[in-house]
Enzyme design. Sequence first.
Site, PDB file in Angstrom:
ATOM      1  N   HIS A 121       3.919   6.070  -3.303  1.00  0.00           N
ATOM      2  CA  HIS A 121       3.059   7.218  -3.568  1.00  0.00           C
ATOM      3  C   HIS A 121       1.573   6.872  -3.458  1.00  0.00           C
ATOM      4  O   HIS A 121       1.130   5.805  -3.836  1.00  0.00           O
ATOM      5  CB  HIS A 121       3.353   7.793  -4.954  1.00  0.00           C
ATOM      6  CG  HIS A 121       3.197   6.798  -6.080  1.00  0.00           C
ATOM      7  ND1 HIS A 121       2.011   6.562  -6.717  1.00  0.00           N
ATOM      8  CD2 HIS A 121       4.104   5.982  -6.662  1.00  0.00           C
ATOM      9  CE1 HIS A 121       2.178   5.662  -7.661  1.00  0.00           C
ATOM     10  NE2 HIS A 121       3.443   5.276  -7.638  1.00  0.00           N
ATOM     11  N   ASP A 122       0.832   7.807  -2.873  1.00  0.00           N
ATOM     12  CA  ASP A 122      -0.630   7.754  -2.792  1.00  0.00           C
ATOM     13  C   ASP A 122      -1.164   6.655  -1.876  1.00  0.00           C
ATOM     14  O   ASP A 122      -2.344   6.319  -1.940  1.00  0.00           O
ATOM     15  CB  ASP A 122      -1.251   7.608  -4.192  1.00  0.00           C
ATOM     16  CG  ASP A 122      -0.800   8.709  -5.131  1.00  0.00           C
ATOM     17  OD1 ASP A 122      -1.214   9.861  -4.932  1.00  0.00           O
ATOM     18  OD2 ASP A 122      -0.003   8.417  -6.051  1.00  0.00           O
ATOM     19  N   GLY A 139       2.270   1.528  -4.714  1.00  0.00           N
ATOM     20  CA  GLY A 139       1.462   2.729  -4.835  1.00  0.00           C
ATOM     21  C   GLY A 139      -0.028   2.490  -4.699  1.00  0.00           C
ATOM     22  O   GLY A 139      -0.547   1.418  -5.032  1.00  0.00           O
TER      23      GLY A 139
END
Length: 264
Positions: A121-122, A139
Amino acid sequence: MTAIHPTAVVDAAAQIDSSVTVGPYTVIGPHVRIGAGTTVGPHCVIEGHTTIGRDNRIFQFSSLGAIPQDKKYAGEPCELVIGDRNTIREFCTFNIGSPGDTGVTRVGNDNWLMAYVHLAHDCIVGDHTIFANNSQLAGHVHVGDWVILGGFTVVHQFVRIGAHSMTAMCSLLFADVPPFVMCQGQPAQARSMNYEGLRRRGFSPTRISAVKAMHKLLYRDDLTLEAAKGRIAELGSSEPELAADAELMRSFLDQTSPQRGIVR
């Protein structure tokens, strides 16, 4: 009409260009948008709020847009955004963003992402990168343009990897990798600069000499990071051709936290 195999399961709400090809047994969710010319192989799952641009090649068994592997995630409408002309090979897993950051995992244009690459994520990936097999990003990792990750490179969360840098196979990154740097090891250490890559991209001998000078300032002259940044700024002001490369390095170093530091 879109060439969707009869065994594929495509939600009626998905926005798929008429030139897209979807292979057998692929599943595409309602919030997915796919641009013209993209091909999706068999047995893929594309879900979540995922936007995919033009002329991408997505090979079989990839999972794009699944929720983040983050216990804090509670169903927020975060996104995965993939640009144009990317090659995404078998068994890649790209997660959507998380509310603890921008909420977006983003992949740019013209990237070559080999089998088993994981983007948590991200993560933010620039343009023209190459991730060899089993490159794994935790992440919030940011990767600049023209980066090459060797096979089985593993990147700790929040690490930043500067443009034109390169890792060797099985590198383990706990610290930021400045632009142009080649690194290797567990944990990774700076070994040289990516001179051959710069030559292939059309860097002039003057610019390559400046990159050598920056390597010396960072790794050979026993300077503090602050002192090296000042010398790099002087290098950029000495000749207009060098200004952009020196600014790329200086700006990257300005954003490096003292706690994480750079690969040494």
